[in-house]
Design a protein around this motif. Structure first.
Motif, PDB file in Angstrom:
ATOM      1  N   ASN A  74     -41.025  17.587  -3.606  1.00 25.94           N
ATOM      2  CA  ASN A  74     -40.691  17.419  -2.193  1.00 25.94           C
ATOM      3  C   ASN A  74     -39.290  16.845  -2.015  1.00 25.94           C
ATOM      4  O   ASN A  74     -38.784  16.115  -2.875  1.00 25.94           O
ATOM      5  N   ASN A  75     -38.679  17.191  -0.889  1.00 28.09           N
ATOM      6  CA  ASN A  75     -37.422  16.569  -0.497  1.00 28.09           C
ATOM      7  C   ASN A  75     -37.751  15.377   0.400  1.00 28.09           C
ATOM      8  O   ASN A  75     -38.381  15.546   1.448  1.00 28.09           O
ATOM      9  N   TYR A  76     -37.332  14.197  -0.018  1.00 29.33           N
ATOM     10  CA  TYR A  76     -37.666  12.987   0.724  1.00 29.33           C
ATOM     11  C   TYR A  76     -36.439  12.421   1.434  1.00 29.33           C
ATOM     12  O   TYR A  76     -35.319  12.498   0.931  1.00 29.33           O
ATOM     13  N   VAL A  77     -36.699  11.856   2.600  1.00 31.31           N
ATOM     14  CA  VAL A  77     -35.700  11.093   3.334  1.00 31.31           C
ATOM     15  C   VAL A  77     -36.280   9.714   3.589  1.00 31.31           C
ATOM     16  O   VAL A  77     -37.405   9.591   4.080  1.00 31.31           O
ATOM     17  N   GLN A  78     -35.546   8.668   3.214  1.00 32.76           N
ATOM     18  CA  GLN A  78     -36.051   7.310   3.444  1.00 32.76           C
ATOM     19  C   GLN A  78     -35.587   6.823   4.813  1.00 32.76           C
ATOM     20  O   GLN A  78     -34.388   6.739   5.086  1.00 32.76           O
ATOM     21  N   LEU A  79     -36.556   6.524   5.648  1.00 36.89           N
ATOM     22  CA  LEU A  79     -36.275   5.998   6.975  1.00 36.89           C
ATOM     23  C   LEU A  79     -36.391   4.479   6.936  1.00 36.89           C
ATOM     24  O   LEU A  79     -37.392   3.942   6.450  1.00 36.89           O
ATOM     25  N   VAL A  80     -35.381   3.794   7.434  1.00 39.85           N
ATOM     26  CA  VAL A  80     -35.342   2.335   7.370  1.00 39.85           C
ATOM     27  C   VAL A  80     -35.062   1.769   8.755  1.00 39.85           C
ATOM     28  O   VAL A  80     -34.159   2.238   9.461  1.00 39.85           O
ATOM     29  N   SER A  81     -35.830   0.779   9.142  1.00 36.29           N
ATOM     30  CA  SER A  81     -35.591   0.114  10.418  1.00 36.29           C
ATOM     31  C   SER A  81     -35.980  -1.356  10.307  1.00 36.29           C
ATOM     32  O   SER A  81     -36.888  -1.714   9.548  1.00 36.29           O
ATOM     33  N   THR A  82     -35.296  -2.189  11.042  1.00 35.37           N
ATOM     34  CA  THR A  82     -35.601  -3.620  11.066  1.00 35.37           C
ATOM     35  C   THR A  82     -36.737  -3.894  12.042  1.00 35.37           C
ATOM     36  O   THR A  82     -36.764  -3.337  13.142  1.00 35.37           O
ATOM     37  N   LEU A  83     -37.691  -4.701  11.630  1.00 44.56           N
ATOM     38  CA  LEU A  83     -38.768  -5.088  12.534  1.00 44.56           C
ATOM     39  C   LEU A  83     -38.192  -5.809  13.748  1.00 44.56           C
ATOM     40  O   LEU A  83     -37.347  -6.704  13.613  1.00 44.56           O
ATOM     41  N   LYS A  84     -38.635  -5.410  14.930  1.00 43.52           N
ATOM     42  CA  LYS A  84     -38.177  -6.050  16.160  1.00 43.52           C
ATOM     43  C   LYS A  84     -39.095  -7.215  16.501  1.00 43.52           C
ATOM     44  O   LYS A  84     -40.299  -7.188  16.211  1.00 43.52           O
ATOM     45  N   ASN A  85     -38.530  -8.232  17.117  1.00 41.67           N
ATOM     46  CA  ASN A  85     -39.276  -9.436  17.473  1.00 41.67           C
ATOM     47  C   ASN A  85     -39.688  -9.349  18.934  1.00 41.67           C
ATOM     48  O   ASN A  85     -38.841  -9.439  19.830  1.00 41.67           O
ATOM     49  N   LEU A  86     -40.973  -9.184  19.180  1.00 45.30           N
ATOM     50  CA  LEU A  86     -41.485  -9.029  20.535  1.00 45.30           C
ATOM     51  C   LEU A  86     -42.212 -10.298  20.954  1.00 45.30           C
ATOM     52  O   LEU A  86     -43.124 -10.759  20.253  1.00 45.30           O
ATOM     53  N   TYR A  87     -41.826 -10.861  22.098  1.00 41.15           N
ATOM     54  CA  TYR A  87     -42.379 -12.140  22.534  1.00 41.15           C
ATOM     55  C   TYR A  87     -42.953 -12.050  23.943  1.00 41.15           C
ATOM     56  O   TYR A  87     -42.478 -11.283  24.777  1.00 41.15           O
TER      57      TYR A  87
END
Length: 391
Positions: A74-87
């Motif tokens: 398979n061709n993979y793409v790594q998706l990266v995101s920072t967890l958002k802080n919800l208050y």
């Protein structure tokens, strides 16, 4: 039984936490109810998701005694995101607690009222974020005079919200932060905010309303996927990553069943995805109802997760949402979406385990609900948008 702070603290941690989590996880809106919530792929403060692009190449046909197809993974793409802080923060005065200390019913009513307000505000803002682009911008300001703002969009606004006025880069305008929305005149598209300080002279050429302190801190909503001005998403460049490019069609006219079917076909041809959920603006829903009526078509209805009702187009539910942009229809595969979270909703607690804490120097106690999460779409190419629809 006398009502104490300890009673209130225990009630928030036991009974109310479960009730709030259930409401916010399943009843924000139909789209959110349809997507999964998971702790998978969360690494520290980030979400790291491997997405498959295209097909496995190790397939082929051959002769009875010939060579086997060459393997190709398979061709993979790594998706990266920072967890958002919800208050979400509730506030209870010491006076209110003492006034109900000998009346359990009054105390329960007090807590119920606070929690209902928290759920309502959290649902509103969380639902709004699902359609945003993560910046936190609520509306553009066209002009301002005497604390009254002429804005281009009222759908993201409600009385009681605390907002900042910022420039195009999200920099707060001097003296224009922490203002509460006092009144909204929906006929005139005018918003009245609190504060006596005159801010007209400080207003930049491009000014926006933003939820207090939220610039670039909100979850990655649908707007980030479909906004061509946003060139990077999930740590990758859209232009260089085909899987990140959804189907987009600017109709510039009335909606038709043919336009919807073309979009469904193009999405499937491009990505192999089958759309299972359609969401549109309120005005587009009215246009669809008019279209179906003119065509003498019986409009089927469906019941969705969370008890929501929807129209049906060839077995695909169609729902309307106030936060969906004007003249817009999203065609989605909800299986590609997940809210990746470090944990479910929790109360912030101190070293002593208490969630109700006194505000320093004030006879007031606050409790803060928190979730660390972000919305990830593992296949943006399998999603579509029809825009510029005549409402």
């Amino acid at each position: 039984m006398a009502i104490t702070l300890q009673n209130a603290d225990n009630a928030l941690k036991t009974y109310y936490l479960d009730a709030v989590s259930s409401q916010l996880d399943g009843y924000v809106n139909p789209f959110f109810a349809a997507i999964k919530k998971t702790t998978n792929d969360v690494w520290g403060k980030e979400v790291r998701k491997l997405a498959v692009s295209g097909l496995n190449g190790g397939i082929g046909a051959g002769t009875e005694d010939g060579g086997l197809p060459a393997a190709s993974g398979n061709n993979y793409v790594q998706l990266v995101s920072t967890l958002k802080n919800l208050y979400g923060v509730i506030e209870i005065s010491d006076k209110a607690i003492r006034a109900s200390e000998n009346n359990a019913g009054s105390f329960v009513s007090l807590l119920n009222s606070e929690m209902e307000s928290l759920i309502k505000a959290s649902s509103f803002n969380f639902g709004r974020m699902l359609y945003g682009n993560g910046t936190g911008f609520l509306a553009s300001i066209r002009s301002i005079a005497d604390g009254m703002l002429d804005v281009d969009n009222l759908n993201n606004l409600s009385e009681g919200m605390i907002v900042d006025i910022v420039d195009g880069q999200g920099v707060p305008v001097a003296g224009a932060t922490g203002r509460k929305i006092i009144n909204i005149d929906r006929d005139m598209s005018m918003v009245t905010i609190s504060g006596e300080e005159v801010i007209e002279d400080n207003l930049p050429s491009y000014a926006y309303l933003m939820l207090q302190g939220s610039y670039n801190n909100e979850i990655t909503g649908l707007g980030a996927i479909f906004d061509n001005k946003i060139t990077n998403i999930y740590g990758a460049n859209k232009a260089q990553t085909p899987i990140l490019n959804p189907y987009i069609k600017h109709l510039s006219g009335e909606i038709s069943e043919e336009a919807i079917q073309i979009a469904l076909d193009e999405i499937e041809l491009k990505s192999g995805n089958k759309v299972n959920f359609i969401v549109c603006s309120l005005g587009v829903r009215r246009a669809l109802q008019k279209l179906f009526s003119q065509n003498k078509r019986v409009v089927d209805t469906m019941e969705l997760a969370g008890g929501f009702k929807a129209m049906s187009f060839n077995g695909i539910p169609i729902v309307a949402d106030r936060f969906c942009p004007k003249g817009t229809m999203y065609l989605l595969n909800t299986n590609d979406f997940a809210l990746h979270q470090l944990c479910d909703w929790q109360w912030l607690s101190g070293d002593d385990g208490k969630v109700l804490r006194q505000v320093p120097g004030k006879p007031v106690y606050t409790a803060t609900l928190v979730k660390y999460a972000d919305l990830i779409c593992s296949c943006p190419a399998g999603q579509g948008m029809i825009a510029s629809i005549t409402e």
